[in-house]
Design a protein around this motif. Structure first.
Motif, PDB file in Angstrom:
ATOM      1  N   SER A 192       0.826  -1.209   0.000  1.00 24.91           N
ATOM      2  CA  SER A 192       0.000   0.000   0.000  1.00 24.91           C
ATOM      3  C   SER A 192       0.858   1.256   0.000  1.00 24.91           C
ATOM      4  N   LEU A 193       1.947   1.228   0.757  1.00 25.81           N
ATOM      5  CA  LEU A 193       2.840   2.385   0.816  1.00 25.81           C
ATOM      6  C   LEU A 193       3.549   2.615  -0.513  1.00 25.81           C
ATOM      7  N   VAL A 204       1.486   4.996  -2.351  1.00 22.80           N
ATOM      8  CA  VAL A 204       1.628   6.368  -1.861  1.00 22.80           C
ATOM      9  C   VAL A 204       2.866   7.017  -2.475  1.00 22.80           C
ATOM     10  N   ALA A 261       3.920   8.498   5.041  1.00 18.15           N
ATOM     11  CA  ALA A 261       2.680   8.274   4.293  1.00 18.15           C
ATOM     12  C   ALA A 261       1.612   9.294   4.653  1.00 18.15           C
ATOM     13  N   PRO A 275       0.062  12.679   1.212  1.00 24.21           N
ATOM     14  CA  PRO A 275      -1.239  13.188   0.734  1.00 24.21           C
ATOM     15  C   PRO A 275      -1.418  14.677   1.033  1.00 24.21           C
ATOM     16  N   ALA A 292      -2.932   8.602  -2.947  1.00 23.63           N
ATOM     17  CA  ALA A 292      -1.983   8.532  -1.833  1.00 23.63           C
ATOM     18  C   ALA A 292      -2.718   8.347  -0.503  1.00 23.63           C
ATOM     19  N   GLY A 332      -3.877   4.797  -0.243  1.00 24.84           N
ATOM     20  CA  GLY A 332      -2.764   3.923   0.089  1.00 24.84           C
ATOM     21  C   GLY A 332      -2.389   4.007   1.560  1.00 24.84           C
ATOM     22  N   THR A 333      -2.440   5.204   2.129  1.00 23.92           N
ATOM     23  CA  THR A 333      -2.119   5.383   3.545  1.00 23.92           C
ATOM     24  C   THR A 333      -3.141   4.674   4.433  1.00 23.92           C
TER      25      THR A 333
END
Length: 406
Positions: free
Chosen positions: A221-222, A225, A287, A291, A383, A386-387
């Motif tokens: 997931s990161l 980001v 992270a 964003p 982003a 993803g965070t």
């Protein structure tokens, strides 16, 4: 960090990495000029296609090559990949058709997709102590950031006294020196640890371990980001500087240098901070920053912001991306066994570049069609998603087990 260079094997491998990076930087400049010679006004489309081919090789070829070369000596794999890259670089000045660029770029990047994960998986074997390994990761981050600054300057200096086709010779030289450094390095004995099963089983092994382990699911997931922020910077910096601020090409370089400065700052402090702070906390702070930084870019894109605020924002984005990227390989090191290490590093290489296949087109196409504020907002939403996913998949207190197996 310089203390880690006292390890002879690592020092040689780090030198190989640096000279290969410089060669790749020269290749980037020369390839752009070659595309312009062959395609004129369509050079941008040619380069865009070449970059897409590069990502396809990274995402799909890397896992297959890792499975195919599993039984081969690591040194032979690295040297063979460098020699392949050197040969392709030397052949590029002699092509006269656009399609030939695409074929050679695919072969070249397939060799890179073989070399890079194998190289990265070798470092934790050479540096078994986590403190030394963390310092090596910071040095690697510094090398990448410095290459992005030094290679264009070196290319400009060389182009003042020679034609761009000679830059391909410099690229070839970089890969040959890299091969010689690897060849002359005495590597520690690496247990064979061959995985049984079909080619498909071995090709997907790293990804399956990623999906199983909470920390590695968080890392996936990161990666998204990082890809959102990096795409904004690499694709749209020139648009921000030239169109929004009316700047020059020199100003573009300055903006990218500020982004690199933020990344390098984290690389300097990461070894000390990670001795006291958990990887999860450090990476999730990065992270959280990204964003917000991308949302700030959307505000800047609406116009009226001062130049210094834009540069400061690019420093913040550099800090955020490096806070995620620098420690990421520590998670892989802890999760790996001798038989899965290369597969895990290959999976990270492949999965992280797959994210760019999403964010690069968004940064370019949405920016062109709907404007830079819209592109930044879409990338910021990606982003943020993803965070949130990283927080969900990698809950506090869940550590990566040492030595995840097939």
């Amino acid at each position: 960090m310089p203390s880690v260079l006292r390890h002879t094997a690592y020092r040689n491998l780090f030198t190989a990495q640096v000279v290969a990076l410089l060669g790749t930087g020269l290749l980037t400049v020369a390839l752009g000029l070659l595309a312009f010679d062959l395609a004129g006004g369509r050079a941008g489309a040619v380069l865009g296609t070449a970059l897409t081919i590069k990502m396809v090789a990274y995402v799909f070829v890397a896992p297959v090559m890792a499975a195919l070369v599993e039984r081969l000596p690591r040194k032979g794999v690295l040297v063979g990949a460098d020699l392949m890259r050197a040969g392709i670089a030397l052949s590029l000045p002699f092509i006269d058709q656009v399609w030939q660029i695409y074929v050679l770029v695919f072969v070249l990047q397939s060799a890179s997709a073989t070399f890079t994960p194998a190289f990265q998986a070798l470092i934790p074997v050479v540096l078994p102590e986590e403190r030394d390994y963390t310092k090596a990761l910071s040095l690697s981050r510094l090398a990448y950031d410095l290459e992005s600054l030094v290679s264009p300057l070196l290319a400009a200096a060389l182009l003042a006294v020679m034609s761009y086709s000679n830059l391909f010779v410099g690229t070839m030289a970089g890969f040959l020196v890299s091969a010689l450094m690897v060849l002359s390095t005495r590597l520690p004995a690496i247990p064979s640890g061959v995985n049984p099963g079909s080619l498909l089983h071995r090709t997907t092994l790293g990804t399956r371990i990623f999906l199983r382990e909470p920390a590695l699911r968080g890392l996936m997931s990161l990666n998204l980001v990082v890809a959102a922020a990096t795409a904004l910077v690499l694709v749209n910096t020139i648009v921000y500087v030239r169109d929004l601020f009316g700047g020059t090409n020199t100003d573009v370089a300055i903006a990218l240098a500020f982004y690199g400065a933020g990344s390098m700052l984290v690389a300097f402090i990461a070894p000390k901070v990670l001795e006291r702070a958990p990887d999860r906390s450090f990476m999730l702070v990065g992270a959280t920053i990204l964003p917000l930084g991308i949302a700030g870019a959307a505000l800047v894109a609406q116009g009226g912001s001062p130049w210094w605020s834009f540069l400061g924002l690019w420093v913040v984005l550099g800090i955020g991306t490096s806070m995620i990227s620098t420690p990421s390989s520590r998670l892989l090191r802890r999760a790996a066994t001798d038989s899965t290490r290369t597969y895990l590093f290959t999976a990270q290489f492949s999965l992280s570049h797959a994210c760019f296949m999403l964010t690069y087109p968004i940064a370019g196409w949405v920016g062109a069609a709907a404007g830079q504020p819209a592109a930044a907002l879409v990338l910021g939403a990606i982003a943020l998603a993803g965070t949130i996913a990283a927080l969900t998949f990698w809950p506090a207190g869940r550590r990566t087990p040492a030595g995840s197996r097939a």
